[in-house]
Design a protein around this motif. Structure first.
Motif, PDB file in Angstrom:
ATOM      1  N   SER A 451       1.002  -1.479   0.098  1.00  0.00           N
ATOM      2  CA  SER A 451       0.287   0.027   0.081  1.00  0.00           C
ATOM      3  C   SER A 451       0.676   1.223  -0.058  1.00  0.00           C
ATOM      4  O   SER A 451       1.706   1.327   0.477  1.00  0.00           O
ATOM      5  N   ILE A 452       0.460   2.474  -0.508  1.00  0.00           N
ATOM      6  CA  ILE A 452       1.213   3.210  -0.674  1.00  0.00           C
ATOM      7  C   ILE A 452      -0.002   4.873  -0.007  1.00  0.00           C
ATOM      8  O   ILE A 452      -1.139   5.433  -0.168  1.00  0.00           O
ATOM      9  N   ILE A 453       1.100   5.904   1.036  1.00  0.00           N
ATOM     10  CA  ILE A 453       0.280   6.593   0.786  1.00  0.00           C
ATOM     11  C   ILE A 453       1.393   7.610   0.200  1.00  0.00           C
ATOM     12  O   ILE A 453       2.481   7.979   0.295  1.00  0.00           O
ATOM     13  N   MET A 454       0.706   8.774  -0.394  1.00  0.00           N
ATOM     14  CA  MET A 454       1.151   9.645  -1.396  1.00  0.00           C
ATOM     15  C   MET A 454       1.120  10.760  -1.120  1.00  0.00           C
ATOM     16  O   MET A 454      -0.149  11.631  -1.769  1.00  0.00           O
ATOM     17  N   VAL A 455       2.150  12.022  -0.472  1.00  0.00           N
ATOM     18  CA  VAL A 455       2.030  13.035  -0.486  1.00  0.00           C
ATOM     19  C   VAL A 455       2.430  14.536  -1.557  1.00  0.00           C
ATOM     20  O   VAL A 455       3.013  13.557  -1.900  1.00  0.00           O
ATOM     21  N   SER A 456       1.238  14.661  -2.184  1.00  0.00           N
ATOM     22  CA  SER A 456       1.989  15.102  -3.406  1.00  0.00           C
ATOM     23  C   SER A 456       1.456  16.835  -3.481  1.00  0.00           C
ATOM     24  O   SER A 456      -0.154  17.174  -3.239  1.00  0.00           O
ATOM     25  N   SER A 457       2.054  17.615  -3.767  1.00  0.00           N
ATOM     26  CA  SER A 457       1.727  19.181  -4.845  1.00  0.00           C
ATOM     27  C   SER A 457       1.444  18.673  -5.911  1.00  0.00           C
ATOM     28  O   SER A 457       0.468  20.358  -6.049  1.00  0.00           O
ATOM     29  N   GLU A 458       1.398  18.150  -6.842  1.00  0.00           N
ATOM     30  CA  GLU A 458       1.630  17.801  -8.028  1.00  0.00           C
ATOM     31  C   GLU A 458       0.350  17.550  -8.660  1.00  0.00           C
ATOM     32  O   GLU A 458       0.150  16.160  -8.189  1.00  0.00           O
ATOM     33  N   LEU A 459      -0.755  18.593  -8.366  1.00  0.00           N
ATOM     34  CA  LEU A 459      -1.947  17.905  -9.633  1.00  0.00           C
ATOM     35  C   LEU A 459      -2.346  16.746  -9.988  1.00  0.00           C
ATOM     36  O   LEU A 459      -2.975  15.843 -10.376  1.00  0.00           O
ATOM     37  N   PRO A 460      -1.155  17.163 -11.203  1.00  0.00           N
ATOM     38  CA  PRO A 460      -1.706  16.134 -12.448  1.00  0.00           C
ATOM     39  C   PRO A 460      -0.934  14.579 -11.428  1.00  0.00           C
ATOM     40  O   PRO A 460      -1.944  13.407 -11.682  1.00  0.00           O
ATOM     41  N   GLU A 461      -0.356  14.616 -10.453  1.00  0.00           N
ATOM     42  CA  GLU A 461      -0.199  12.900 -10.136  1.00  0.00           C
ATOM     43  C   GLU A 461      -0.953  12.741  -9.318  1.00  0.00           C
ATOM     44  O   GLU A 461      -0.874  11.309  -9.024  1.00  0.00           O
ATOM     45  N   VAL A 462      -1.350  13.755  -8.521  1.00  0.00           N
ATOM     46  CA  VAL A 462      -2.525  13.400  -7.595  1.00  0.00           C
ATOM     47  C   VAL A 462      -3.007  12.429  -7.902  1.00  0.00           C
ATOM     48  O   VAL A 462      -4.087  11.442  -8.085  1.00  0.00           O
ATOM     49  N   VAL A 463      -4.101  13.587  -9.178  1.00  0.00           N
ATOM     50  CA  VAL A 463      -4.593  12.748 -10.242  1.00  0.00           C
ATOM     51  C   VAL A 463      -4.783  11.808 -10.963  1.00  0.00           C
ATOM     52  O   VAL A 463      -5.499  11.444 -10.562  1.00  0.00           O
ATOM     53  N   GLY A 464      -3.392  11.624 -11.190  1.00  0.00           N
ATOM     54  CA  GLY A 464      -3.522  10.322 -12.168  1.00  0.00           C
ATOM     55  C   GLY A 464      -2.833   8.860 -11.952  1.00  0.00           C
ATOM     56  O   GLY A 464      -2.495   8.243 -11.828  1.00  0.00           O
ATOM     57  N   MET A 465      -2.284   9.181 -10.281  1.00  0.00           N
ATOM     58  CA  MET A 465      -2.005   7.608  -9.106  1.00  0.00           C
ATOM     59  C   MET A 465      -3.305   7.610  -8.049  1.00  0.00           C
ATOM     60  O   MET A 465      -2.953   6.511  -8.338  1.00  0.00           O
ATOM     61  N   SER A 466      -3.751   8.573  -7.616  1.00  0.00           N
ATOM     62  CA  SER A 466      -4.465   7.762  -6.437  1.00  0.00           C
ATOM     63  C   SER A 466      -5.334   6.959  -6.687  1.00  0.00           C
ATOM     64  O   SER A 466      -6.728   7.809  -8.075  1.00  0.00           O
ATOM     65  N   ASP A 467      -5.896   6.532  -6.118  1.00  0.00           N
ATOM     66  CA  ASP A 467      -7.004   5.770  -6.070  1.00  0.00           C
ATOM     67  C   ASP A 467      -8.346   5.819  -5.280  1.00  0.00           C
ATOM     68  O   ASP A 467      -9.321   6.326  -5.234  1.00  0.00           O
ATOM     69  N   ARG A 468      -7.393   6.832  -3.939  1.00  0.00           N
ATOM     70  CA  ARG A 468      -8.590   7.910  -3.157  1.00  0.00           C
ATOM     71  C   ARG A 468      -7.361   8.780  -2.449  1.00  0.00           C
ATOM     72  O   ARG A 468      -6.250   8.430  -3.359  1.00  0.00           O
TER      73      ARG A 468
END
Lengths: 502, 331
Positions: A451-468
C-alpha cells in the motif's frame, strides 16, 4: 548589431572527457522571459553555472550588449548584472531580510557605522518595486519559502541585476505563491529586466515565458516562441520522444481491506485530530496546499516527528511508533521529499544505502558479522528490478540522478520488505522521463499488495496516481474523495482552497 | 538514454589527466596517509642515523600506543560527526582510579576493571548529554574536560599516586613473545575496532550517522543509541590508555593527559577521517598516530628544541590536511 542584452555564441564546456555543453547559442533580450528547458543532465545547470561565473567555458563567447565579456568568477558575473536565484537560497537565516539584501554592500553613515535606517528604506523600496508586501525587518528564518525567494530577488535587484536566472523557482512553491512570483516576474519584465526561467512544469512555461530554449544532451535543440508551441511539442523537444504524464492505468481489482486504521491522530493539542484508513494495494493521495499539514500528518504517523495523540491500528494491532525504527519494525517506510538530505547517505554507495534498513538480514547466523556477499546479490536483484542506472552498486549515491536516487530509496524499503510505503513528493526534482518510471514502479508495488500513501503538491500526479484522495486544508481533512471519477484537479483545488466554503 | 545516470555537472571540473589517480585516492583514502607515513619515515631516516634501528622503532611504537588507543575512540566519535575533548581528562581519572584502588589494597585486575568502569561512566555522561539531551558535543565534552580532571585532583589532592604493586608493571612495561604489552594492547584495540566498524552493522550505522543522521534515522535506525555508544567507547579507550600509561609510569597522575585530546584528533585527521564525519578509516588513525610519533621521535633524535617542535608539528599537520582534503574539494 543585434539588440540582445545577452548572447552566447558556440559555448562548449567539457568535464574530463564528458561534454556537458556543445556549441550552445543563446539570445536574451531586455524585458524578455526565456524558458530554459531540458531533462536533468541535459546541461541546464552547467549553462547556468557558466553564466554565474562558476564554470569557465572551454570554447565560445559570451556577449553582453554586444561586447564580449569574461566571466571568470561569480563576482564578475554580478558586476555584469547577472544574478542567479538558485533552488537552495544563499540567504543567512539568522539575519533579517533587510540585512540579507545588503549583505556585503552595507550602507554606512559618515561615521562608518551601519546606516540601518537607510538600508531599511532602500529594502522597502526594492520590495515595493517587486509589488511584495513584506516587512524587511523580519528574520529570514521566519519567512516562507516564497518570501525568501522575493528577498533573493530583491537582493539581486539591489545589486542592479539586469539578467536574472531563476533555477526552478517554483519547485517548492504552492499554487498561490507561484502566482505571486509570476506577478513579480511580470513587474520586473516591465522594467526591462531579462529573465531565464527554469521549470519542469510546462503549464508554468505557457503562463509566463515568451520563448523557450530547449537543451538536450548539452546541445540547443530548439528555440521558439511559446505561442507557437503545444505542450506535446515541448515534451517531444525536451525528451526527444513522446512521453507526457502517462500515468499507468488504475488496476481493475478493488483494493483490499483496511490495514492501517488511523482513528485519531493529533499533532498538537491546539490542532484538530485527523482520522483515515489505508487499504491494502491502494495508493492513497494526500493533496492540499503547502502548509495544510499533509507532510506533518504522515511524518507524525510514522514516528518521524512527535504526535500528541496517536490512536492507530496496523493489521488490527495498536501502532504507536515513537521513532521511525518502530515503523520499520511494522513494515512501514518513509520516502522523504528531500532525498539528498533525508533519504540517502550521500557518501555511501548504492549498495550501502539499500542495505542499511535491514542489516540483520546480512548477518552471519552464528558470528553476527556482515556478509557482503549476501548483500551484494540481494542489492543486485533490486537494482535490476527497479532498473537503477548506476555503473555499479558501489557507485556513491551522491552521483546518481534524482530519479535513480528515488529508486534507491524505494529499494531500501523493499530490502526491509515494507508493506506500506509513504512517499512524500515522489517525483520532486525528477525529470519527465524518470517520472513515468517512478509511477510505473509505484503501481507495480501496489499490484503486489503493498500500500502507498502519497503526499504530493502536483495536481496531475495526485489525479493520475491516486485511488483515493484525502484533501487537507488548515491541518484538517477537508474531504476524502473515494470515487475515481471524482478525482479531478478542479475538485481537489476546490476543497484545498476552501472553495466550497466561500 | 545517456545523460541521466552520471550528470557531468556532478563531476570534478578541471581535473584533466590526474583524474584516474585522484579517483584512486578518493576510493582508497588510506593511501594518502600511508604515502605520508612512508615519506616521513624516509625523511627521518636520512636526517637521523639512529632512526631506523629496531630499538628505536620499537620505542616509537610504544610511545605512540597511548595516543593511538585514545585515538580509536576519537575516530569512532568523529565518524559520527561528533567530537570528544574530554579524553585527556578521562584518561587521567582512569589512571588515578586504578592507582588509588591499588593503594587501597585492591588487586591490579580489580583496579583495572574499576578504571575501565570509570571511563565508561564518563563516556556515558558525554553520550547521554549529546545523544539524548541533544547538547552540542563540543560544549559537553569541553565541560567534561573539567569534571573528571577536577575529580582526579580532588581524589589525589593534586599529588601523583605512586608505590603501585610490582605486578601492575606488566601492562606498561611487560612483554609477550618479545613484544611490549602497550603495543599489543594497541593492536588489539585497533583490531577490535576494525572488525566492529567494518564487519558489523553497528559500524555501518556509525558511519551513516556521520554521513547523514536524518537519513539514517528515517531508515528506522535508533540513531541516538549509536551516538551514545560512540561516546561510551571513547571513554573506554581513554581509560584503557590511562591504565597503560599509569603502568608505564607506575603512578597515577591527576595532571597527565593535558592536550592529549588534540593529539588524538590530529591522529584521526592525519589518518584521513573527515572531521565532519561519515568518511574515514580506523587504520588511517593508526597511520596518523604513527606519523605523529615518528615526527616527535625524529625531532628528538635531531635534538630540535621542544618549542620548535611544537611549531613544526602544527605546520606539518596543516600541510598534511591540505594535501589530503584541500585538493579534492568538491566545490
Amino acid at each position: 548589431m543585434s539588440n540582445n542584452l545577452l548572447e552566447l555564441r558556440g559555448v562548449t564546456k567539457r568535464f574530463a572527457s564528458v561534454r556537458a555543453l556543445t556549441r550552445v547559442d543563446l539570445d536574451l533580450q531586455a524585458g524578455e522571459i526565456l524558458a530554459l528547458l531540458g531533462e536533468n543532465g541535459a546541461g541546464k545547470s552547467t549553462l547556468v553555472k557558466v553564466l554565474a561565473g562558476v564554470h569557465r567555458p572551454d570554447e565560445g563567447r559570451i556577449l553582453i550588449e554586444g561586447r564580449e565579456v569574461r566571466l571568470a568568477d561569480p563576482s564578475e558575473a554580478q558586476k555584469h548584472g547577472i544574478s542567479i536565484i538558485y533552488q537552495e537560497f544563499s540567504l543567512v537565516p539568522h539575519l533579517s531580510a533587510c540585512e540579507n539584501i545588503f549583505l556585503g554592500r552595507e550602507r554606512r553613515t559618515p561615521w562608518g557605522l551601519l546606516d540601518r535606517s537607510a538600508m531599511r528604506r532602500e529594502a522597502r523600496a526594492l520590495l515595493q518595486r517587486l509589488g511584495v508586501d513584506l516587512d524587511a525587518s523580519r528574520l529570514v528564518s521566519q519567512l516562507s519559502i516564497a518570501e525568501q525567494q522575493f528577498v533573493e530577488i530583491a537582493k539581486a535587484l539591489g545589486r542592479s541585476a539586469r539578467i536574472l536566472i531563476l533555477d526552478e523557482p517554483t519547485a517548492t512553491l504552492t499554487g498561490g505563491e507561484v502566482k505571486r512570483l509570476f506577478a513579480v516576474m511580470r513587474e520586473l519584465q516591465r522594467t526591462g529586466v531579462a529573465m531565464i526561467f527554469i521549470s519542469h512544469h510546462l503549464d508554468e512555461i505557457f503562463q509566463i515565458a515568451g520563448r523557450v530554449h530547449c537543451l538536450r544532451d548539452g546541445r540547443s535543440v530548439g528555440i521558439r516562441p511559446v505561442s507557437e508551441c503545444t505542450p506535446q511539442e515541448l515534451v517531444r523537444l525536451i525528451a526527444g520522444r513522446d512521453i507526457i504524464h502517462e500515468f499507468p492505468a488504475r488496476p481493475a481489482t478493488p483494493p483490499g481491506p483496511v490495514i492501517l486504521k488511523v482513528k485519531r491522530l493529533q499533532l498538537e493539542p491546539r490542532l484538530p485530530a485527523v482520522s483515515f484508513g489505508l487499504r491494502e494495494g491502494e495508493i492513497l493521495g494526500f493533496a492540499g496546499l503547502v502548509g495544510s499539514g499533509r507532510t506533518e500528518v504522515v511524518r507524525a504517523l510514522l514516528g518521524a516527528d512527535r504526535a500528541h495523540v496517536r490512536d492507530v491500528t496496523c493489521h488490527d494491532r495498536p501502532f504507536d511508533p515513537s521513532t521511525p525504527a518502530d515503523s520499520r519494525a511494522r513494515g512501514i517506510g518513509l520516502l522523504p521529499e528531500d532525498r539528498r538530505h533525508q533519504g540517502l547517505i550521500l557518501p555511501f554507495s548504492v549498495a550501502e544505502n539499500v542495505v542499511i534498513t535491514n542489516l540483520s538480514a546480512l548477518r552471519h547466523p552464528v558470528g553476527g558479522w556482515l556478509s557482503r556477499r549476501r548483500g551484494e546479490s540481494a542489492v543486485l536483484r533490486l537494482v535490476n528490478r527497479l532498473s537503477i542506472r548506476a555503473s555499479s552498486t558501489r557507485q556513491p549515491a551522491s552521483t546518481l540522478s534524482g530519479g535513480n536516487q528515488q529508486k534507491v530509496v524505494i529499494a531500501k524499503w523493499l530490502f526491509a520488505d515494507c508493506r506500506i510505503l509513504v512517499f512524500d513528493e515522489p517525483t520532486r526534482g525528477i525529470d519527465v522521463g524518470a517520472r513515468s518510471e517512478i509511477y510505473g514502479l509505484m503501481r507495480s508495488l501496489t499490484a503486489q499488495g503493498r500500500s502507498i500513501i502519497m503526499v504530493s503538491s502536483e495536481l496531475p500526479e495526485v489525479v493520475g496516481m491516486s485511488d483515493r484522495v484525502i484533501v487537507m486544508r488548515q491541518h484538517r481533512i477537508e474531504r476524502t474523495i473515494d470515487r475515481a471519477e471524482e478525482i479531478t484537479a478542479e475538485n481537489i483545488m476546490y476543497y484545498a482552497t476552501g472553495g466550497h466554503i466561500a | 538514454m545517456p545523460p541521466a545516470d552520471t550528470s557531468p555537472e556532478a563531476g570534478n571540473p578541471g581535473a584533466g589527466r590526474l583524474q584516474p589517480l585522484r579517483n584512486f585516492f578518493r576510493r582508497n583514502p588510506l593511501t594518502y596517509s600511508l604515502v605520508g607515513l612512508v615519506l616521513l619515515g624516509v625523511a627521518m631516516s636520512f636526517l637521523s642515523g639512529e632512526f631506523l634501528s629496531p630499538a628505536n622503532l620499537s620505542n616509537v611504537l610504544r610511545q605512540v600506543s597511548v595516543n593511538a588507543i585514545i585515538a580509536v575512540g576519537m575516530t569512532i566519535v568523529i565518524l559520527t560527526g561528533g567530537i570528544d575533548l574530554s579524553v585527556g581528562a578521562v584518561m587521567a581519572l582512569g589512571m588515578t582510579t586504578a592507582a588509588g584502588a591499588m593503594l587501597a589494597g585492591a588487586p591490579p585486575f580489580l583496579a583495572i576493571i574499576l578504571a575501565l568502569l570509570m571511563g565508561l561512566v564518563c563516556g556515558a555522561v558525554n553520550g547521554v548529554l549529546v545523544a539524548y539531551v541533544r547538547l552540542p558535543a563540543i560544549i559537553v565534552t569541553l565541560a567534561m574536560m573539567e569534571i573528571p580532571r577536577g575529580a582526579a585532583l580532588l581524589y589525589t589532592k593534586g599529588y601523583p599516586l605512586s608505590g603501585l604493586p610490582e605486578s601492575f608493571a606488566f601492562w606498561g612495561r611487560g612483554q609477550v613473545f618479545g613484544i611490549e604489552t602497550p603495543i599489543l594492547i594497541m593492536l588489539a584495540v585497533f583490531g577490535i575496532a576494525y572488525v566492529m566498524l567494518n564487519h558489523f552493522p553497528v559500524g555501518r550505522y556509525l558511519y551513516g550517522i556521520g554521513g547523514n543522521e536524518e537519513a539514517v534515522r528515517l531508515s528506522g535506525i535508533r540513531v541516538r543509541r549509536y551516538q551514545f555508544l560512540a561516546y561510551l567507547l571513547s571513554g573506554l579507550t581513554a581509560a584503557i590508555s590511562g591504565i597503560v600509561l599509569s603502568s608505564r609510569l607506575m603512578s597515577g597522575q591527576p595532571n597527565a593527559g593535558g592536550g592529549f585530546e588534540l593529539d588524538a584528533i590530529a591522529a584521526v585527521v592525519l589518518g584521513g577521517t573527515s572531521i565532519t564525519g561519515g568518511r574515514g578509516h580506523i587504520l588511517g588513525t593508526l597511520v596518523g598516530a604513527l606519523m605523529l610519533g615518528m615526527l616527535n621521535n625524529g625531532l628528538n633524535l635531531m635534538e630540535v628544541s621542544p618549542y620548535a617542535q611544537m611549531v613544526l608539528k602544527g605546520a606539518i599537520i596543516i600541510l598534511a590536511i591540505y594535501a589530503s582534503t584541500g585538493k579534492n574539494s568538491d566545490r
